[in-house]
Design an enzyme around this catalytic site. Structure first.
Site, PDB file in Angstrom:
ATOM      1  N   LEU A  46      59.327  22.946  18.465  1.00 55.94           N
ATOM      2  CA  LEU A  46      58.150  22.546  17.700  1.00 55.94           C
ATOM      3  C   LEU A  46      57.016  22.274  18.676  1.00 55.94           C
ATOM      4  O   LEU A  46      57.217  21.595  19.694  1.00 55.94           O
ATOM      5  CB  LEU A  46      58.424  21.270  16.893  1.00 55.94           C
ATOM      6  CG  LEU A  46      59.037  21.408  15.502  1.00 55.94           C
ATOM      7  CD1 LEU A  46      59.329  20.025  14.934  1.00 55.94           C
ATOM      8  CD2 LEU A  46      58.137  22.170  14.560  1.00 55.94           C
ATOM      9  N   ASP A  47      55.818  22.801  18.386  1.00 58.09           N
ATOM     10  CA  ASP A  47      54.660  22.524  19.227  1.00 58.09           C
ATOM     11  C   ASP A  47      54.374  21.018  19.260  1.00 58.09           C
ATOM     12  O   ASP A  47      54.700  20.307  18.311  1.00 58.09           O
ATOM     13  CB  ASP A  47      53.419  23.238  18.682  1.00 58.09           C
ATOM     14  CG  ASP A  47      53.494  24.744  18.870  1.00 58.09           C
ATOM     15  OD1 ASP A  47      54.284  25.194  19.713  1.00 58.09           O
ATOM     16  OD2 ASP A  47      52.749  25.463  18.175  1.00 58.09           O
TER      17      ASP A  47
END
Length: 299
Positions: A46-47
């Site tokens: 996940l960014d």
């Protein structure tokens, strides 16, 4: 002199609500430290901008982390129309602004073209590696590389809310889907441009956001309370067909030996259990009909 922390043999899956601003690896290392775990890994990047469901696999569960990485994910993306940025999200510099008025009806009119199998070009600001180096490092140096398009699948897409040129869009998609790219492409289809202002993963496979825990909450728990949150190792592969072996066969399977099993056996990977309900690992049928171990657990 500091006393060396004793690491624990922890097994299971923790559903973490990844906080904003943390990379997936930073969140993993923090949780691993809190649990004093010997071994841990996350399942699907996940960014830092994104929050939400990040399953953390401990111990024996790390053997099945790739299964979760390969599973479908669900997100709620907040998309701002009329403004494009260098990164496709609010962290980037503004590239272009368009005077527009995008309505929910406008968005719903173009969404069908993004359903099913679609082609995406990975963004330069992504963790995809070229020659061992993440694309975002090239982008930060002002270098843009040619990226091969990839096929992804959008299973479901709907508008949850829309106002002031901003919309919340729920996306259920296959692994490898870039939600920032999807948001930008929807903006292009509306001749308005767009970027993401927020992104929240609400599900990975059968794991739901309602069952997650925050890092802050973990920090205020006792060891017993934290351990009680861990889901069984086999929940990481709950989508696989289940097979039970009689106790003799279960013994040999655990030793790494193929075993015979009568009846109609499903193709592909299988969740293997003993008759007593003990999870043994993952197996797969061989050409001679026997079930061979692929991953055996030691629980």
């Amino acid at each position: 002199m500091q006393t060396k922390r004793i690491k624990r043999a922890v097994n299971g899956v923790l559903l973490l609500d990844k906080p904003y601003g943390f990379s997936s690896n930073q969140a993993l290392q923090k949780v691993k430290w809190i649990y004093q775990a010997q071994k841990a890994g996350h399942t699907g990047t996940l960014d830092p901008l994104a929050t939400g469901v990040l399953p953390i696999c401990f111990g024996e569960a790390t053997k099945f982390a790739q299964h979760l990485t390969d599973e479908n994910k669900t997100y709620i993306a907040t998309v701002k129309f009329g403004v494009t940025t260098t990164t496709g999200d609010k962290e980037g510099d503004v590239v272009n602004q368009v005077d527009c008025q995008v309505t929910q009806a406008d968005i719903e009119r173009v969404l069908p073209q993004f359903m099913g199998e679609i082609t995406q070009v990975p963004p330069m600001y992504s963790a995809l590696k070229v020659n061992g180096k993440p694309l975002y490092e090239y982008a930060r140096d002002g270098v843009e590389l040619e990226r091969a398009p990839r096929q992804v699948t959008i299973h479901a897409l709907r508008v949850l809310a829309c106002s002031d040129n901003s919309a919340e869009i729920e996306v259920c998609c296959s692994k490898g889907t870039y939600i920032r790219t999807l948001g930008e492409d929807i903006g292009k289809a509306l001749h308005a441009g767009a970027h993401l202002t927020a992104l929240r993963r609400t599900a990975t496979a059968t794991y739901q956001i309602a069952h997650t825990v925050t890092i802050e909450a973990l920090e205020h728990m006792t060891v017993e309370q934290r351990d009680a949150l861990l889901l069984p190792v086999d929940t990481a592969i709950s989508a696989l067909p289940k097979i039970e072996l009689h106790e003799d066969a279960a013994y040999y399977f655990k030793q790494g030996n193929p075993v015979w099993l009568s009846g109609n056996i499903p193709a592909g990977e299988l969740r293997i259990y003993s008759e007593a309900g003990l999870f043994l690992g993952v197996g797969q049928q061989q050409r001679d009909g026997r079930i061979a171990p692929k991953r055996v657990v030691n629980l």
